[in-house]
Design a protein around this motif. Structure first.
Motif, mmCIF file in Angstrom:
data_model
loop_
_atom_site.group_PDB
_atom_site.id
_atom_site.type_symbol
_atom_site.label_atom_id
_atom_site.label_comp_id
_atom_site.label_asym_id
_atom_site.label_seq_id
_atom_site.Cartn_x
_atom_site.Cartn_y
_atom_site.Cartn_z
ATOM 1 N N GLN A 1 0.835 -0.975 -0.351
ATOM 2 C CA GLN A 1 -0.215 -0.710 0.123
ATOM 3 C C GLN A 1 1.043 1.177 0.145
ATOM 4 O OE1 GLN A 1 -2.005 -0.806 3.915
ATOM 5 N NE2 GLN A 1 -3.906 -1.374 2.101
ATOM 6 N N GLN A 2 1.631 1.162 1.050
ATOM 7 C CA GLN A 2 2.572 2.405 0.907
ATOM 8 C C GLN A 2 3.431 2.200 -0.598
ATOM 9 O OE1 GLN A 2 5.594 1.181 3.568
ATOM 10 N NE2 GLN A 2 4.188 2.743 5.279
ATOM 11 N N HIS A 3 4.034 1.419 -1.050
ATOM 12 C CA HIS A 3 4.714 0.939 -2.702
ATOM 13 C C HIS A 3 3.788 2.057 -3.435
ATOM 14 C CE1 HIS A 3 7.038 0.611 -5.450
ATOM 15 N NE2 HIS A 3 6.052 -0.106 -6.728
ATOM 16 N N GLU A 4 2.303 2.014 -3.807
ATOM 17 C CA GLU A 4 1.266 1.955 -4.209
ATOM 18 C C GLU A 4 1.022 3.566 -3.816
ATOM 19 O OE1 GLU A 4 -0.885 2.958 -7.006
ATOM 20 O OE2 GLU A 4 -0.088 0.319 -7.139
ATOM 21 N N MET A 5 1.115 3.747 -2.772
ATOM 22 C CA MET A 5 1.166 5.236 -2.461
ATOM 23 C C MET A 5 2.170 6.477 -3.863
ATOM 24 S SD MET A 5 0.974 7.141 0.964
ATOM 25 C CE MET A 5 2.555 6.760 1.991
ATOM 26 N N LEU A 6 3.135 5.909 -2.879
ATOM 27 C CA LEU A 6 4.306 6.503 -3.716
ATOM 28 C C LEU A 6 4.657 6.727 -5.074
ATOM 29 C CD1 LEU A 6 7.039 4.980 -0.976
ATOM 30 C CD2 LEU A 6 6.044 7.355 -1.228
ATOM 31 N N ASN B 1 2.619 19.550 -3.809
ATOM 32 C CA ASN B 1 1.962 18.211 -3.618
ATOM 33 C C ASN B 1 1.929 17.905 -2.818
ATOM 34 O OD1 ASN B 1 -0.407 20.299 -4.186
ATOM 35 N ND2 ASN B 1 -0.118 19.716 -6.336
ATOM 36 N N GLN B 2 3.319 17.111 -3.419
ATOM 37 C CA GLN B 2 4.220 15.386 -2.944
ATOM 38 C C GLN B 2 4.214 16.115 -0.978
ATOM 39 O OE1 GLN B 2 7.178 13.853 -4.946
ATOM 40 N NE2 GLN B 2 6.173 14.113 -7.434
ATOM 41 N N SER B 3 5.064 17.654 -1.226
ATOM 42 C CA SER B 3 5.226 17.465 0.249
ATOM 43 C C SER B 3 4.080 17.375 1.472
ATOM 44 C CB SER B 3 6.441 19.155 -0.139
ATOM 45 O OG SER B 3 7.288 19.338 -0.386
ATOM 46 N N ALA B 4 3.245 18.385 0.305
ATOM 47 C CA ALA B 4 2.219 18.932 1.699
ATOM 48 C C ALA B 4 1.335 16.725 1.553
ATOM 49 C CB ALA B 4 0.834 19.127 0.201
ATOM 50 N N ILE B 5 1.507 16.164 0.688
ATOM 51 C CA ILE B 5 0.787 14.194 0.985
ATOM 52 C C ILE B 5 1.784 14.293 1.594
ATOM 53 C CG2 ILE B 5 0.766 12.387 0.102
ATOM 54 C CD1 ILE B 5 0.125 14.235 -2.849
ATOM 55 N N LEU B 6 3.010 14.880 1.855
ATOM 56 C CA LEU B 6 3.912 13.539 2.840
ATOM 57 C C LEU B 6 3.781 14.913 4.032
ATOM 58 C CD1 LEU B 6 7.243 12.885 0.983
ATOM 59 C CD2 LEU B 6 5.507 11.717 1.593
ATOM 60 N N GLU B 7 3.222 15.843 4.513
ATOM 61 C CA GLU B 7 3.245 16.899 5.752
ATOM 62 C C GLU B 7 1.814 15.580 6.170
ATOM 63 O OE1 GLU B 7 3.929 18.494 9.510
ATOM 64 O OE2 GLU B 7 4.605 17.880 8.070
ATOM 65 N N THR B 8 0.921 15.767 5.090
ATOM 66 C CA THR B 8 -0.485 15.545 6.515
ATOM 67 C C THR B 8 0.070 14.097 7.136
ATOM 68 O OG1 THR B 8 -1.735 16.536 4.187
ATOM 69 C CG2 THR B 8 -3.009 14.391 5.498
ATOM 70 N N LEU B 9 0.858 13.409 5.554
ATOM 71 C CA LEU B 9 0.715 11.870 6.512
ATOM 72 C C LEU B 9 1.672 11.369 7.521
ATOM 73 C CD1 LEU B 9 0.406 8.801 5.876
ATOM 74 C CD2 LEU B 9 2.580 9.067 3.950
ATOM 75 N N ASN C 1 -1.544 1.343 10.174
ATOM 76 C CA ASN C 1 -3.128 1.896 9.099
ATOM 77 C C ASN C 1 -2.800 3.002 8.805
ATOM 78 O OD1 ASN C 1 -3.687 2.563 11.799
ATOM 79 N ND2 ASN C 1 -5.726 1.607 12.137
ATOM 80 N N THR C 2 -1.464 3.919 9.477
ATOM 81 C CA THR C 2 -2.333 5.095 8.948
ATOM 82 C C THR C 2 -0.329 5.141 8.613
ATOM 83 O OG1 THR C 2 -0.318 5.642 11.612
ATOM 84 C CG2 THR C 2 -3.449 5.724 11.192
ATOM 85 N N ALA C 3 0.279 4.280 8.164
ATOM 86 C CA ALA C 3 1.457 4.348 7.399
ATOM 87 C C ALA C 3 1.629 4.909 5.512
ATOM 88 C CB ALA C 3 2.494 3.574 7.338
ATOM 89 N N PHE C 4 0.345 5.128 4.970
ATOM 90 C CA PHE C 4 -0.415 5.233 3.397
ATOM 91 C C PHE C 4 -1.444 5.904 3.956
ATOM 92 C CE2 PHE C 4 -2.322 1.582 5.170
ATOM 93 C CZ PHE C 4 -3.026 1.468 4.354
ATOM 94 N N LEU C 5 -1.123 6.596 2.685
ATOM 95 C CA LEU C 5 -2.556 7.356 2.491
ATOM 96 C C LEU C 5 -3.939 6.514 0.794
ATOM 97 C CD1 LEU C 5 -1.243 10.845 2.531
ATOM 98 C CD2 LEU C 5 -3.088 9.827 4.259
ATOM 99 N N THR C 6 -5.006 6.467 0.353
ATOM 100 C CA THR C 6 -5.216 6.310 -0.487
ATOM 101 C C THR C 6 -5.495 6.840 -1.815
ATOM 102 O OG1 THR C 6 -8.019 6.644 0.985
ATOM 103 C CG2 THR C 6 -7.156 5.010 1.435
#
Length: 183
Positions: free
Chosen positions: A129-134, A144-152, A164-169
């Protein structure tokens, strides 16, 4: 193995293990903890009501002695790897692999076989799931990538780094990007 009368090396200039020493420690620990006799040693210690982490630390101390390094100094350095080497991405990756290898050795000793297999299966799913997120993140602008990582990061901090919080859909990623573009 270093003898008791041998002078143990403590780097004088930095008060920290060198990059090469750390990489050697990580590699040797990974090798040893994959050996059947070392796995048995950890499992036997757990059965004898010893803390598994005490055994993995003892193994690390033995490796440090082999390297001619004072084990107390070497172990204390492990707690500072993040701060001293934070800009060395390769070393940090190896450090996190080392930490994961220690956790895996402890889990294998402490959990029943079917519990351990289930945990490894769940870890594999999370990694996928993390790989798919990346892969999805790479499609967006670096801001936007930085914002995504900051949210994560915030999500993981608030959940105390639960898996279960180590990735975003994909939906969550798109929502973050959408919010940024409407601001």
């Amino acid at each position: 193995m270093a003898t008791a009368s041998a002078t143990l090396a403590v780097p004088k200039d930095s008060g920290m293990l060198s990059r090469e020493q750390l990489l050697r420690l990580f590699s040797r620990f990974s090798f040893l903890t994959s050996q059947a006799d070392v796995k048995k040693r950890i499992m036997d210690a757990v059965r004898d009501k010893q803390e598994a982490v005490a055994i993995t630390t003892a193994i690390q101390e033995e490796i440090l002695l082999e390297m001619g390094i004072d084990p107390r100094f070497g172990i204390s350095c492990l707690g500072r790897v993040n701060a001293v080497y934070e800009n060395d991405m390769e070393l940090m990756i190896q450090f996190y692999k080392f930490v994961a290898k220690e956790e895996m050795a402890i889990d294998e000793a402490e959990l029943e076989k079917d519990e351990f297999v289930d945990k490894m299966h769940n870890q594999q799913k999370i990694q996928e799931q993390q790989h798919e997120m990346l892969k999805q993140m790479r499609k967006f602008h670096p801001d936007n990538q930085s914002a995504i990582l900051e949210t994560l990061r915030k999500q993981m901090l608030s959940a105390y780094f639960e898996n279960n919080t180590a990735f975003l859909t994909l939906d969550q990623i798109q929502e973050i990007v959408q919010r940024r573009t409407t601001l």
